[in-house]
Design a protein around this motif. Structure first.
Motif, PDB file in Angstrom:
ATOM      1  N   THR A 107      19.023 105.200  53.141  1.00 52.08           N
ATOM      2  CA  THR A 107      19.615 104.027  53.789  1.00 52.08           C
ATOM      3  C   THR A 107      20.563 104.480  54.889  1.00 52.08           C
ATOM      4  OG1 THR A 107      19.534 102.959  51.635  1.00 52.08           O
ATOM      5  CG2 THR A 107      20.860 101.878  53.319  1.00 52.08           C
ATOM      6  N   ASP A 109      23.568 103.876  57.413  1.00 50.32           N
ATOM      7  CA  ASP A 109      24.763 103.035  57.388  1.00 50.32           C
ATOM      8  C   ASP A 109      25.649 103.403  58.582  1.00 50.32           C
ATOM      9  OD1 ASP A 109      27.056 101.636  56.804  1.00 50.32           O
ATOM     10  OD2 ASP A 109      27.486 102.674  54.919  1.00 50.32           O
ATOM     11  N   ASP A 111      27.787 101.766  60.343  1.00 45.31           N
ATOM     12  CA  ASP A 111      29.175 101.300  60.352  1.00 45.31           C
ATOM     13  C   ASP A 111      30.102 102.330  59.720  1.00 45.31           C
ATOM     14  OD1 ASP A 111      28.462  99.010  61.604  1.00 45.31           O
ATOM     15  OD2 ASP A 111      28.143  97.896  59.729  1.00 45.31           O
ATOM     16  N   LEU A 112      29.598 103.033  58.714  1.00 45.49           N
ATOM     17  CA  LEU A 112      30.441 104.024  58.040  1.00 45.49           C
ATOM     18  C   LEU A 112      30.004 105.460  58.359  1.00 45.49           C
ATOM     19  CD1 LEU A 112      30.888 102.227  54.614  1.00 45.49           C
ATOM     20  CD2 LEU A 112      32.584 102.481  56.413  1.00 45.49           C
ATOM     21  N   GLN A 114      27.285 107.127  57.892  1.00 47.82           N
ATOM     22  CA  GLN A 114      26.700 107.877  56.785  1.00 47.82           C
ATOM     23  C   GLN A 114      25.242 107.497  56.552  1.00 47.82           C
ATOM     24  OE1 GLN A 114      28.964 106.914  53.261  1.00 47.82           O
ATOM     25  NE2 GLN A 114      28.696 104.740  53.533  1.00 47.82           N
ATOM     26  N   GLU A 123      23.195 108.243  43.813  1.00 48.05           N
ATOM     27  CA  GLU A 123      23.453 108.071  45.248  1.00 48.05           C
ATOM     28  C   GLU A 123      24.170 109.296  45.794  1.00 48.05           C
ATOM     29  OE1 GLU A 123      23.872 103.465  46.553  1.00 48.05           O
ATOM     30  OE2 GLU A 123      25.690 104.474  45.895  1.00 48.05           O
ATOM     31  N   ASP A 128      25.634 110.861  59.141  1.00 41.28           N
ATOM     32  CA  ASP A 128      24.640 110.052  59.861  1.00 41.28           C
ATOM     33  C   ASP A 128      23.917 110.948  60.888  1.00 41.28           C
ATOM     34  OD1 ASP A 128      23.271 108.383  61.536  1.00 41.28           O
ATOM     35  OD2 ASP A 128      24.875 106.903  61.732  1.00 41.28           O
ATOM     36  N   LYS A 168      15.409 102.798  54.955  1.00 42.67           N
ATOM     37  CA  LYS A 168      15.996 101.458  55.084  1.00 42.67           C
ATOM     38  C   LYS A 168      16.957 101.448  56.262  1.00 42.67           C
ATOM     39  CE  LYS A 168      15.424  99.800  50.439  1.00 42.67           C
ATOM     40  NZ  LYS A 168      16.068  99.272  49.229  1.00 42.67           N
ATOM     41  N   PRO A 170      19.505  99.398  59.053  1.00 39.98           N
ATOM     42  CA  PRO A 170      20.364  98.206  59.097  1.00 39.98           C
ATOM     43  C   PRO A 170      19.767  97.163  60.037  1.00 39.98           C
ATOM     44  CG  PRO A 170      21.288  99.986  60.410  1.00 39.98           C
ATOM     45  CD  PRO A 170      20.082 100.553  59.731  1.00 39.98           C
ATOM     46  N   TYR A 176      18.944 102.243  66.276  1.00 37.87           N
ATOM     47  CA  TYR A 176      18.537 103.136  65.180  1.00 37.87           C
ATOM     48  C   TYR A 176      17.019 103.164  65.023  1.00 37.87           C
ATOM     49  CZ  TYR A 176      23.013 104.731  63.547  1.00 37.87           C
ATOM     50  OH  TYR A 176      24.213 105.395  63.467  1.00 37.87           O
TER      51      TYR A 176
END
Ligand SMILES: [Zn+2]
Length: 326
Positions: A107, A109, A111-112, A114, A123, A128, A168, A170, A176
């Protein structure tokens, strides 16, 4: 390194870091508290290497004379280094590839900053890779500008090499979707970049100069394994390893090495052992250290092996040391 059509390219080879991890796995007892950590690091490094290797198939479709492919470049930049899994050079643009070979559900991410991998209910966070490759792009661009190569278009992609991972993305982040691809889309993307950059930006001579600049500055990651895993020399098992049955049980007999476990004999088995010594302990070795590491009872046999192996000696007879491989 290989010269093709007057340009220099960097071919794939097993990184020194992986060779050192393999040496450590041969010479660390399985009961050691750091064993699992070393196994995990070696598995991650091999997965990364295999992922990069799997792209060679797709890249083999590109004509040799138009694309110059560099594997695994690590270039100093200010106070640190930046590493590129692949750099593909053309007269029209440069392309950096960051390759990830990770299984499970991935996944992104942004925004963070990662990337999260979920496997068997566990997990795990990773940096990123889109941010990573953008940063490489920025550093390569700055380096080229310093060398007066202005306006060279640099593209970058994150290639997910594991065809079975579930990706996955965003919502609302088309950037992306553009940046992260599966290996199977790589050639299509390269065609897309050709349509985007139609003007020739670099001459053959400029490409050659950039290649030289990168290769001269390339400094492969060569970590000290004892420091990396907080080990001491005494944690490293001495002895000569049998590559047939993977035990440390070879002994010197009648001018050769014979395995006490499976009877395999190999005349130059000490060279592999001394290579492990250079990977893990020191790049030079004395007679007494050789005797101890190869578990020899005689210093004259140690002397003979060191001399016939053509290692360069330095120092006086009393404290002579031999330069091993790295
Ligand atoms: Zn054996």
């Amino acid at each position: 390194m290989k010269r093709v059509d007057e340009l220099i390219i960097k071919q794939r080879k097993i990184p020194i870091k992986i060779k050192k991890l393999e040496a450590l796995l041969r010479r660390l007892p399985m009961s050691h508290s750091k064993w699992k950590e070393v196994v995990a690091e070696a598995a991650r490094s091999w997965a990364g290497y295999r992922g990069e290797e799997s792209l060679d198939y797709y890249l083999s479709f590109l004509p040799d004379k138009e694309y110059f492919i560099f594997h695994d470049l690590r270039i100093p930049y200010k106070t640190h280094h930046f590493q590129m899994d692949f750099l593909i050079q053309t007269n029209y643009f440069l392309l950096i590839l960051e390759v990830k070979n990770i299984s499970g559900t991935i996944t992104f991410d942004p925004d963070l900053n990662q990337m999260i991998r979920t496997l068997n209910g566990i997990e795990e966070a990773f940096p990123d890779p889109v941010q990573q490759v953008k940063h490489q792009q920025f550093q390569l661009s700055s380096l080229l500008q310093q060398k007066k190569y202005k306006n060279v278009p640099i593209e970058s992609l994150v290639v997910m090499a594991n065809p079975y991972s579930l990706l996955k993305m965003p919502a609302k982040r088309p950037d992306y979707l553009q940046k992260v691809i599966r290996s199977t889309r790589l050639l299509e993307k390269i065609q897309f970049f050709h349509k985007k950059h139609k003007d020739e930006k670099l001459t053959r001579s400029e490409l050659r100069k950039i290649s030289k600049l990168l290769l001269i500055n390339d400094t492969p990651h060569n970590p000290n394994m004892l420091q990396r895993f907080e080990l001491s020399k005494s944690d490293i098992l001495p002895g000569v390893f049998c590559e047939k049955c993977s035990t440390m049980t070879m002994s010197r007999s009648k001018g050769s090495w014979v395995c006490n476990h499976c009877s395999y004999s190999y005349k130059n088995a000490h060279l592999n052992a001394l290579e492990d010594y250079s990977f893990l302990i020191n790049s030079t070795i004395s007679n007494s250290e050789t005797r101890k590491f190869l578990q020899l009872s005689s210093s004259s046999v140690a002397q003979k092996l060191l001399k016939t192996s053509n290692f360069t000696p330095t120092g006086t007879t009393k404290d002579r040391r031999y330069h091993l491989y790295c």
